[in-house]
Design an enzyme around this catalytic site. Structure first.
Site, PDB file in Angstrom:
ATOM      1  N   GLY A  73      45.799 -10.915 104.640  1.00  0.00           N
ATOM      2  CA  GLY A  73      45.299 -11.776 103.572  1.00  0.00           C
ATOM      3  C   GLY A  73      44.310 -11.016 102.711  1.00  0.00           C
ATOM      4  O   GLY A  73      43.587 -10.147 103.199  1.00  0.00           O
ATOM      5  N   ASP A  74      44.324 -11.328 101.427  1.00  0.00           N
ATOM      6  CA  ASP A  74      43.323 -10.751 100.538  1.00  0.00           C
ATOM      7  C   ASP A  74      43.145 -11.660  99.335  1.00  0.00           C
ATOM      8  O   ASP A  74      43.995 -12.500  99.054  1.00  0.00           O
ATOM      9  CB  ASP A  74      43.706  -9.349 100.076  1.00  0.00           C
ATOM     10  CG  ASP A  74      42.464  -8.499  99.815  1.00  0.00           C
ATOM     11  OD1 ASP A  74      41.625  -8.923  98.996  1.00  0.00           O
ATOM     12  OD2 ASP A  74      42.325  -7.434 100.430  1.00  0.00           O
ATOM     13  N   GLN A  75      42.037 -11.480  98.673  1.00  0.00           N
ATOM     14  CA  GLN A  75      41.695 -12.351  97.551  1.00  0.00           C
ATOM     15  C   GLN A  75      41.114 -11.490  96.437  1.00  0.00           C
ATOM     16  O   GLN A  75      40.334 -10.575  96.708  1.00  0.00           O
ATOM     17  CB  GLN A  75      40.654 -13.362  98.034  1.00  0.00           C
ATOM     18  CG  GLN A  75      40.307 -14.444  97.058  1.00  0.00           C
ATOM     19  CD  GLN A  75      39.276 -15.386  97.671  1.00  0.00           C
ATOM     20  OE1 GLN A  75      38.247 -14.944  98.168  1.00  0.00           O
ATOM     21  NE2 GLN A  75      39.556 -16.659  97.643  1.00  0.00           N
TER      22      GLN A  75
END
Length: 197
Positions: A73-75
């Site tokens: 996951g990354d943002q």
């Protein structure tokens, strides 16, 4: 269910999984995220695509050396046409808060599941965050109260804490703001029979 592997050191992603009753192991993917981001931007990829590429890179990196289902996951934070990185100092944080004041920015949260070194699913969700007009006095007080912990968050805020005071409106899913859009993830884990339908 078999333990999910979370390819991240993120305490908030881990807490969201734990809160949803999903047992998991944290194995952070040690990647040069800035190099991946720069490469994506050189190729003219959209901010959403950059978030997805980072999530996929993390999932693949860990999946290549660990068996089982790996979640990356990354943002990324998009302000106007810029992708904003974490602030390194409180002075940088103050400058960013001034810049975000009265503006809407977008948080793009990418997720990817990998198994045996192959991406089996990926998704990106976006939240629109409108910061109210912030006075210098408020910014000073906010930085004094929150201290250096805001340097660990890309927009210098944690919505689950004092950061909520920065906003007029938020459009999008709360989990997306926290960096892990849980609802599409849970739906996919049910589709894959990892979770009970």
């Amino acid at each position: 269910m078999t333990d999910l592997i979370l390819a991240s050191a993120s305490a908030s992603r881990s807490a969201l999984l734990t809160g949803a009753g999903i047992s998991h192991t944290k194995i952070p993917a040690h990647l040069d995220e800035d190099a991946i981001k720069d490469d994506c931007l050189m190729r003219g990829m959209s901010p959403k695509s950059v978030a997805l590429k980072l999530a996929e890179a993390k999932a693949l990196h860990v999946s290549q050396s660990h068996s089982g289902l790996v979640l990356g996951g990354d943002q990324v934070l998009q302000l106007e046409k810029d992708l904003i990185s974490k602030s390194n100092t409180l002075d940088e944080a103050r400058a960013l808060l001034r810049r975000m004041s009265g503006q809407t920015h977008y948080l793009h949260a990418g997720m990817a599941l990998a198994e045996n070194g192959i991406i089996v699913w990926s998704n990106v969700e976006t939240a629109g965050m409108t910061v109210r007009s912030l006075s210098e006095a408020f910014i000073d007080r906010y930085i004094a109260q929150t201290g250096e912990k805001i340097l660990s968050a890309v927009g210098c805020y944690m919505l689950e804490g004092e950061g909520v005071h920065l906003f007029d409106t938020i459009r999008g899913d709360y989990f997306t703001v926290l960096g892990l859009p849980l609802l599409p993830l849970l739906a996919q884990l049910r589709n894959m029979k990892v979770l009970m339908a």
